[in-house]
Design an enzyme around this catalytic site. Structure first.
Site, PDB file in Angstrom:
ATOM      1  N   GLU A 159       4.365   3.236   3.106  1.00  0.00           N
ATOM      2  CA  GLU A 159       3.619   4.274   2.375  1.00  0.00           C
ATOM      3  C   GLU A 159       3.989   5.670   2.863  1.00  0.00           C
ATOM      4  OE1 GLU A 159       1.539   3.908  -0.108  1.00  0.00           O
ATOM      5  OE2 GLU A 159       1.288   1.734  -0.126  1.00  0.00           O
TER       6      GLU A 159
ATOM      7  N   SER B 197      -4.081  -4.211   3.271  1.00  0.00           N
ATOM      8  CA  SER B 197      -2.884  -3.994   2.456  1.00  0.00           C
ATOM      9  C   SER B 197      -3.031  -4.680   1.110  1.00  0.00           C
ATOM     10  CB  SER B 197      -1.640  -4.548   3.164  1.00  0.00           C
ATOM     11  OG  SER B 197      -1.423  -3.867   4.379  1.00  0.00           O
TER      12      SER B 197
END
Lengths: 249, 398
Positions: free
Chosen positions: B378, B101
């Site tokens: 996302e 991430s």
């Protein structure tokens, strides 16, 4: 100062070795190949020496087939400047390998030639010292750290219980072992840059090997362990067997 | 705390995909794999239980070149193709989703928009330092009440005599508290005007900008997740990324990041499968390895099947991205399918590990917990379902 590093492509040290049908080599199917870890130390040492000098090039030389090109590009990705692949057969005869490599190095202006102390596959420790003899240069083996000081190279070797410091006039040949040169990771930029660096491929000179492998065998299976009893009562019997049978006490 | 030292990871490659990757792609993957093995795996379990991001790994990632690795060399990046970039994400997430991430946000959500929509000055100022890891970036799009529906955002940017005035709150911001720079998306027109959404490069030390660590997480513990507050933040005129012209720009960033996540899921799944396989072979129960029991073999067969399917999807997606033919809808399919796959594999691996599977000494439950976030961020799994639904039916459900 220019430095030549001699590399060997070997099976990954994690490989589970299987003997081939002829009984003289290993099965190569599914085997992952890497740069011999001792050669990585040599390359790291060369890169640091070049960086310390601020000038010169690190050239890689290997004897092998086309697949060795990948190992050379790995070295270029780590930071070497150029590479030469001597297309030929690697035999177990260290002298044949040394002669083939020497034929290439003789024409190169490089006062320092570095190799791993041994190849991680056959463990013979021959090529480095033999190369020095063929080239007529002094040789230090099992070097853990070195420094070029003018026309000499100072080398440290680890000996039983101490350190030996040697000084060799250049040109010289050193074989490097685990010590000061923990190899760097190839950076991703280095991997991309490696594609643009020169990798010359030429035929190795033909040298008739004086050594052939007759037979290769895996070590016999270990005999299964034996339980002599349980709890404190078993201790006297265990001690007796360790003393009389295993003879380790 | 003792951690299991397993044999060196050799990858999962049931369909010999290695033959399809170029030598450079394999070399990139193996380099990152070795780095994760040496530098990440020994420390990540401890970092996770201590809820810290291992920040000393950031300069190492910069030196390796994994940050913004698919951006051009002239900005200090590695200039890799998208398949190699995907393989990097895969290997990082084999370490931990928090690590991937970090790299996704830095590369795809901060460096990519500065590269794609920023001015040349913004690129020169930020990209080399973000690539080296000297500076850390975060991406502010999501708001407390506008997650799946960013078009409705209420963070505003109002033109002043000599620049911009920003107000609003951004939530679930990875790297938020440690960032030096934030790419902030704000409404410059009427609320709800998708064409009014513009992007700003905001140094986090400006007056009125603050970040608060998100407390109480049960997932992505080795990751900085924060809330950003912008209270009368005054920015010069050149803080605006000139090539931003609407909501499509942050969505383009998300396509980049989701592409990496589609590969990352494979990495997490590989870690869990490899752990489960090794454990199954070594764990003796009823006088034999549990991997010899039919129920565990079904588990392992399902895992290797799903991983192989996901690898093929990611591989082809990457080749399409490099060809310039990839669509955002194809990225939605891959993100949705591969992260869902990883969630399943992680959960089944944890179950195969029995009671040991709940311990931090093993990676599967850490991955399992992380992947719940990856499943949700996302573009949630559900939103990607709706994107695919809209694509195949022509009818929007949102």
């Amino acid at each position: 100062m220019n430095i030549v590093v001699c590399l060997k492509r070997v099976p990954d040290t994690e490989t589970r070795v299987r003997i081939d049908a002829e009984g003289t080599g290993i099965e190569t199917d599914g085997v992952k190949y890497v740069m011999s870890p001792y050669d990585e130390f040599a390359l790291e040492g060369a890169l640091r020496a070049r960086e310390a000098a601020g000038t010169g090039e690190v050239a890689l030389v290997t004897l092998g087939d086309a697949a060795s090109g990948e190992t050379l590009r790995q070295g270029l990705a780590m930071g070497a400047d150029r590479a030469v692949l001597l297309d030929g057969t690697v035999t177990p005869d260290g002298l044949a390998t040394a002669k083939a490599i020497a034929a290439e190095i003789e024409g190169v202006d490089a006062p320092l030639v570095l190799l791993g102390v041994k190849a991680a596959d056959d463990d013979q420790q021959q090529v480095g010292p033999m190369l020095a003899v063929v080239l007529g240069r002094p040789c230090a083996t099992g070097v853990v750290e070195f420094a070029v000081e003018g026309a000499v190279v100072r080398c440290e070797r680890e000996t039983e219980g101490g350190t030996e410091v040697l000084e060799l006039p250049l040109p010289a040949v050193l074989t490097i072992t685990k010590g000061a040169y923990e190899p760097r990771y190839a950076s991703l930029k280095g991997i991309m840059a490696a594609k643009k660096k020169p990798l010359e491929q030429k035929s190795a000179i033909a040298v008739e090997p004086g050594l052939v492998v007759e037979r290769l065998e895996l070590p016999p299976d270990r005999p299964p362990g034996r339980v002599v009893g349980e709890g404190p009562e078993a201790v006297p019997e265990l001690v007796r067997l360790l003393r009389e049978e295993a003879k380790v006490l | 705390m003792g951690f299991q030292v397993a044999a060196k990871f050799q990858g999962i490659d049931f369909y010999n995909l290695d033959a399809l990757f170029s030598e450079e792609e394999r070399m990139v993957r193996d380099t990152v794999r070795d780095w994760v093995e040496d530098r990440v795996l020994p420390v990540i379990g401890q970092a996770y239980v201590e809820r810290t991001f291992p920040t000393d790994l950031i300069p190492e990632m910069g030196e390796l070149g994994v940050l913004g690795a698919n951006l051009p060399e002239k900005y200090g990046c590695a200039g890799l193709n998208n398949v190699a970039y995907g393989l990097i994400m895969q290997e990082l997430e084999r370490g931990d989703s928090g690590l991937r991430s970090f790299a996704s946000v830095q590369g795809a959500l901060v460096m990519y928009p500065i590269y794609a929509f920023g001015s040349e000055e913004q690129r020169q100022q930020w990209l080399p330092r973000l690539a080296s890891g000297e500076k850390i970036g975060c991406f502010g799009l999501t708001e407390p009440d506008f997650g799946s529906n960013p078009a409705g955002m209420i963070t505003t940017a109002r033109k002043t005599s000599d620049g911009w005035l920003l107000n609003g709150t951004k939530m679930w911001i990875t790297n938020g508290s440690m960032a030096d720079v934030a790419v902030v998306w704000a409404q410059t027109g009427e609320i709800g005007d998708t064409k009014g959404i513009r992007g700003f490069v905001v140094p986090t030390d400006v007056a009125g900008f603050s970040a608060r660590d998100q407390k109480g997480k049960l997932s992505l513990l080795a990751s900085d997740t924060s809330e950003l507050v912008l209270e009368d933040v005054e920015l010069p005129a050149d803080a605006l990324m000139p090539e931003t012209s609407g909501l499509k720009n942050p969505l383009m960033c998300l396509t980049q990041a989701r592409y990496g996540i589609a590969w990352g899921g494979i990495g997490a799944a590989m870690a869990c499968y490899a752990e489960a396989l090794e454990y199954g072979i070594n764990r003796i129960m009823f006088d034999g390895p549990i991997a010899g029991k039919q129920i565990q073999q079904v588990r392992l067969a399902e895992m290797v099947t799903k991983i192989t399917q996901a690898q093929l999807v990611a591989y082809h997606l990457g080749r399409m991205k490099d060809d310039g033919t990839m669509t955002p809808q194809q990225v939605s399919l891959a993100k949705r399918a591969n992260v869902d796959m990883a969630c399943e594999v992680a959960r089944e691996a944890r179950r195969l590990l029995g009671a040991n599977g709940i311990l931090i000494e093993y990676a599967s439950m850490r991955h399992m917990a992380n992947l719940e976030s990856v499943y949700t961020y996302e573009g949630t799994h559900d939103i990607h379902s709706l994107i695919l639904g809209q694509t195949v039916t022509g009818i929007a459900a949102f």
